[in-house]
Design an enzyme around this catalytic site. Structure first.
Site, short mmCIF file in Angstrom:
data_model
loop_
_atom_site.label_atom_id
_atom_site.label_comp_id
_atom_site.label_asym_id
_atom_site.label_seq_id
_atom_site.Cartn_x
_atom_site.Cartn_y
_atom_site.Cartn_z
N SER B 36 0.77 -1.17 -0.08
CA SER B 36 0.06 0.03 -0.04
C SER B 36 0.99 1.28 -0.02
O SER B 36 2.03 1.03 -0.01
CB SER B 36 -0.89 0.01 1.31
N ASP B 39 3.67 1.26 2.62
CA ASP B 39 4.53 0.18 3.01
C ASP B 39 5.89 0.36 2.44
O ASP B 39 6.75 -0.56 2.87
CB ASP B 39 3.94 -1.16 2.30
N SER B 42 7.51 2.27 -3.41
CA SER B 42 8.18 2.99 -4.37
C SER B 42 9.62 3.06 -3.79
O SER B 42 10.55 3.12 -4.58
CB SER B 42 7.52 4.29 -4.52
N PRO B 116 0.00 0.57 -8.30
CA PRO B 116 -0.46 1.73 -7.16
C PRO B 116 -1.08 1.05 -6.04
O PRO B 116 -1.68 -0.19 -6.12
CB PRO B 116 -1.37 2.48 -8.10
N GLY B 117 -1.35 1.69 -5.00
CA GLY B 117 -1.77 1.26 -3.74
C GLY B 117 -3.19 1.67 -3.19
O GLY B 117 -3.46 1.80 -2.05
N ASN B 169 9.27 -5.04 5.89
CA ASN B 169 9.96 -3.93 5.57
C ASN B 169 9.84 -2.88 6.77
O ASN B 169 9.18 -3.21 7.80
CB ASN B 169 9.33 -3.14 4.59
N GLY B 472 -39.08 2.53 -27.93
CA GLY B 472 -39.27 4.19 -27.78
C GLY B 472 -39.68 4.05 -26.16
O GLY B 472 -39.94 2.90 -25.58
N LYS B 478 -46.06 3.09 -28.68
CA LYS B 478 -45.53 1.84 -29.34
C LYS B 478 -46.52 0.77 -29.33
O LYS B 478 -46.73 0.59 -30.51
CB LYS B 478 -44.32 1.17 -28.38
N SER B 546 -37.29 -1.74 -25.00
CA SER B 546 -35.76 -1.79 -25.07
C SER B 546 -34.75 -0.75 -25.08
O SER B 546 -34.34 -0.44 -26.43
CB SER B 546 -35.81 -2.68 -26.75
#
Lengths: 305, 633
Positions: B36, B39, B42, B116-117, B169, B472, B478, B546
């Site tokens: 994240s 953490d 990078s 990415p985190g 880490n 429609g 219709k 529809s």
């Protein structure tokens, strides 16, 4: 099954196979592909990979050189030779408006790149109706390129939207697009500068002699060591070309490309120098400097390769 | 802190040829770092680039300047700035996409997928992991195993990664405590086993200080394992298992420079190919022999998984893009119904029943996904009931393709089991998936050849079958116009049948509501019924809102060219709402009716309708006459 043919592919073999896969996907799915050929070392490798991908056929698309009229003379000579050898059609586009207005790197600064390269490229793609253009950009070159997809989508007016890129999984590439839209494809995205040099070395790929050291007439200006390649180079009062042993790490317009002083005359020597050097490859390019920290990203959004 | 000096440097300086020779034979390892924002992901990547000398002096000078200006590490170098590429990211201090980094050590070359985190995490991580051989799961030693840790591990395992490094880490911030490390590893081991991760390698590191990155750290004498780089250099991932599988190569392109050469170009997915091998082309099942393995560097006697080659066959058999060349004795399956695990990657949720393009290897087919059997909560791994999948949603669903696909389960073959889904209108890649297995019913239910053909049915009725598809918004008129058209056709002795939206919802479709997914299924069923009636020779008149173009086009594609006529009853919303015969608009505006077309659910007007009726310009009578004049000769 279970045969003892275990062979571990080297990193270059894996990169080569990946690039060939990408080149073939484009040819199978695009209507009208073209290869952007800039005559530099990355273009040389990309062209060689294309010849391998479609062998024994010649690559089934033309080469396009978006010319600024300010390339080194050696580059023009190599361009003609490679088109001949590969059996491919060579298209050269020069922006007629830039030509008419006499746009040049000495008087017009960033406008030179914008008109000859960015605008010239868009004109050529529109004029011929190419829907996919191969480019020789690498992800290790520059920060914004590290995030660009292999298949990089462009709107009808050639803009890149970095926040809206298609997810790219495995080796599956989505080549679907609407009319008017186009895709830039980068087959050598995952190659590094060292990979390029080593591959050129192993495959004996022809490159411009400018990459090797030789005595050449030079001028030192604004921190860049420039080569006086022809008589169009305007000398300032007191400036005198000096012969120096130089070579180039990248090639572009000669008045914008900085040389390094060097004695490397062979490929291994060039690689050796590169590995021991302490500055990055694009550092010799004036083009990255205008516009601050994010200049390449901005140029790319506007349609520069 | 200075970077360690490698023996390599001496070799480069003294004997470049020897260095190149050695470098040339290096293998490649692709890995992904999962962590994240806090953490230190990078920082770790920046550290790896820095320690392996992939940062040049000019970049380092810029990095030092940036660190002082916007860095978060005080006077020290902020490695994170090195890898956050795009301008927006540098300003916001976040990584917004997948980036790829490269570095080389003495033994291997590495490609790192940096993802990415934050919220787009699942999509980006799955993308990055799809090409990775190994995952580094980063944990902040102060925080231990978190929800994100579980999510990262689950996703990496889901996408097929089998090599895991648990990098604990920021050990410097917990005094390099062995107990802290051991507790985290024990926690993680219990969790990993529960999701099927059989083995992982744990190591205590500090990316910021450089502990146990390139060499053993003096701060963790109790750690007996390898430092990170050494582990990455030696871990065995070189596709050994792919080589021992049977041959599979998807044909990308047929190479035909002249009448004497016909080659099939592709990249070998698994197995090895030898000249003279017996092969089978799928899905046709035709067999032949490999007569040549062609490359520009000369013909090969054999080729292995990962190589891009061109095969020539001994016999002139049909083989084109998308076909798979396989070992004759062990060929892959062919099927059109599957169970798949899906990862949804678009803002617009999965529309069950809608047709998407499915791309798998070199094959592209039209595919419909059913409502998921379940979705997975990626934080808890719980299975949840779900009607659709939203952005970053993961689930298991059945899907059907409009033609048979050559495939293998993803667990056995990434190339023939992994696919992407592409929206047919926007062309965006909206999802990715992994085929788990084919459904048996596809193998056993075959089309019954009918003895009385649809042409014979139509001939008996002396008419051309058609589907007159009215579309429609509610209250556009219709049903009124459709009824008039049917009455008039009936008077002309035509055999007709009218399918009306409200009536169908009382019977065949009474189990369906008004969500987008249910609307799509509603139209799919009506389309199938209309098609059967057209097969019986009838002129079918349908009146359904529809609202979505994709479904109207789906029904169009079910019928032979020229038998589907789209009739757009074009009434401005304000007018239909003012009329409000059934009082529905009033209810919708009052919030008592959800998902009402025109109010809180969109209507996509047709762009290619055969007939458009402007109800301001015509009465229902004249509209009905105009339709008949246009469509019935």
């Amino acid at each position: 099954m279970g045969r003892s043919v275990r062979k571990i592919l080297t990193h270059l073999e894996r990169l080569e196979a990946e690039s060939i896969h990408i080149l073939r996907e484009v040819v199978a799915e695009a209507e009208r592909p073209v290869m952007l050929y800039s005559v530099g070392k990355d273009s040389a490798v990309m062209l060689h990979l294309a010849r391998k991908a479609f062998y024994p056929s010649p690559p089934p698309f033309p080469l396009l050189h978006v010319d600024t009229t300010w390339k080194f003379r050696d580059m023009y000579a190599l361009r003609e030779r490679m088109a001949e050898e590969s059996g491919m059609e060579l298209l050269v586009h020069q922006n007629p408006e830039a030509k008419a207005r006499g746009i040049n790197p000495f008087d017009h600064g960033p406008l030179h790149t914008d008109m000859w390269k960015t605008e010239g490229l868009k004109q050529a793609l529109d004029q011929y109706g190419f829907d996919v253009a191969f480019g020789g950009a690498r992800r290790d070159e520059e920060k914004s390129r590290a995030k660009e997809r292999v298949f990089s989508f462009r709107s009808a007016n050639h803009r890149w939207d970095p926040k809206n890129q298609r997810p790219e999984l495995w080796n599956l590439y989505n080549a679907k697009k609407s009319k008017g839209e186009s895709i830039r494809v980068f087959p050598i995205s995952n190659w590094t500068e060292l990979d390029i040099w080593q591959y050129i070395h192993l495959n004996d790929i022809p490159i411009a002699p400018l990459y090797f050291s030789a005595p050449r007439p030079t001028i030192m200006r604004d921190g860049l060591l420039l080569m006086v390649d022809d008589e169009r180079f305007p000398l300032k009062p007191g400036e005198m070309p000096v012969m120096r042993s130089i070579r180039f790490r990248t090639l572009g317009c000669y008045p914008l490309t900085g040389a390094v002083e060097s004695n490397a005359k062979t490929l291994p020597e060039v690689i050796q120098e590169m590995l021991l050097t302490t500055t990055s490859e694009r550092q010799g390019r004036a083009i990255d400097r205008d516009g601050g920290d994010s200049s390449m990203e901005k140029k790319k959004q506007e349609g520069y390769f | 802190m200075s970077a360690p000096t490698y023996k390599t440097e001496t070799l480069i300086a003294e004997d470049i040829e020897a260095y190149l020779e050695r470098h040339q034979h290096k293998g490649l390892l692709r890995f992904i770092t999962c962590g994240s924002v806090d953490d230190g992901k990078s920082t770790l990547i920046g550290r790896l680039l820095y320690d392996s000398k992939m940062i040049f002096e000019d970049q380092l000078a810029a990095l030092e300047a940036d660190s002082k200006r916007v860095g978060t590490q005080g006077p020290e170098i902020d490695f994170a700035l090195l890898v956050d590429g795009l301008a927006a990211e540098r300003e916001q201090g976040i990584t917004i996409d997948v980036a790829y980094r490269f570095f080389t050590t003495e033994k291997r070359k590495f490609i790192v997928a940096d993802t990415p985190g934050h919220e787009q995490y699942t999509r980006n991580m799955v993308t990055g992991a799809s090409t990775a051989d190994l995952a580094i799961i980063l944990i902040d030693a102060r925080k231990g195993v978190l929800t994100q840790t579980r999510r990262h591990s689950y996703l990496a395992h889901l996408i097929g990664i089998r090599n895991f490094v648990l990098a604990v880490n920021k050990m410097d911030l917990v005094g390099y405590s062995q107990k802290v490390f051991d507790d985290i590893v024990a926690d993680y081991r219990a969790f990993a086993a529960s999701i099927g991760i059989a083995a992982f390698t744990a190591m205590p590191i500090s990316a910021f200080k450089g502990d146990n990155i390139t060499g053993p750290s003096v701060n963790t004498p109790w750690y007996k394992g390898k430092p990170l780089i050494e582990h990455l250099e030696n871990v065995d991932v070189d596709g050994a298992s792919d080589d021992s599988k049977p041959l599979r190569m998807a044909v990308q392109w047929v190479n035909r420079p002249n009448l004497d050469f016909r080659g099939f170009a592709g990249q070998i997915a698994t197995g090895a190919a030898r000249r003279g091998d017996a092969i089978r082309v799928l899905p046709s099942g035709k067999t032949s022999t490999l007569s040549r393995i062609v490359t520009m560097d000369g013909d090969l006697e054999q080729a292995v998984a990962g190589q891009s080659v061109t095969f020539c066959l001994a016999d002139e058999i049909d083989c084109s893009r998308g076909d798979v060349i396989a070992a004759a004795a062990h060929s892959p399956e062919v099927a059109d119904q599957f169970e798949a695990t899906l990862v949804w990657m678009a803002e617009e949720p999965l529309a069950p029943g809608r047709a998407y393009w499915l791309k798998l290897a070199a094959q592209t087919a039209s595919a419909r996904v059913q409502a998921p059997k379940y979705a997975v909560n990626v934080n808890t791994m719980e299975r949840l009931a779900a009607k659709t999948l939203d952005l970053n949603g993961i689930g298991v669903a059945e899907l059907t393709t409009d033609k048979p696909i050559v495939f293998e389960p993803y667990a056995e073959n990434r190339t023939l089991g992994g696919f992407i889904l592409i929206d047919k209108i926007t062309n965006a890649t909206v999802g990715a998936g992994m085929l788990n297995f084919s459904l048996r019913r596809a193998q056993n239910v075959h089309w019954q050849a009918l003895e009385v053909s649809r042409e014979a049915h139509a001939r008996l009725k002396n008419q051309k079958p058609m589907v007159l598809w009215f579309t429609g918004i509610s209250g556009s008129g219709k049903s009124t116009i459709a009824n008039l058209v049917e009455k008039k056709l009936s008077r002309m002795n035509r055999h007709t049948f009218l399918l009306d939206g409200d009536n169908i919802r009382h019977g065949l479709n009474k189990d369906l509501g008004f969500t987008d997914a249910d609307r799509i299924e509603n139209i799919r069923r009506v389309g199938e019924v209309a098609k059967l009636m057209a097969d019986a020779g009838l002129i079918v008149v349908t009146a359904f809102i529809s609202p979505f173009k994709a479904e109207r086009d789906m029904v169009r594609a079910m019928l032979p060219e020229g038998e589907f006529c789209e009739i757009f009853i074009d009434t401005p919303l304000a007018q239909a709402e003012a009329r409000d015969v059934k009082g529905l608009y009033k209810k919708a505006r009052a919030g008592k009716l959800k998902n009402f077309t025109g109010i809180d659910s969109p209507y996509e007007p047709p762009t290619n309708a055969e007939v458009r009726i402007d109800t301001n310009a015509m009465t229902p009578e004249s509209a009905a006459d105009a339709i008949i004049a246009k469509l019935i000769p």
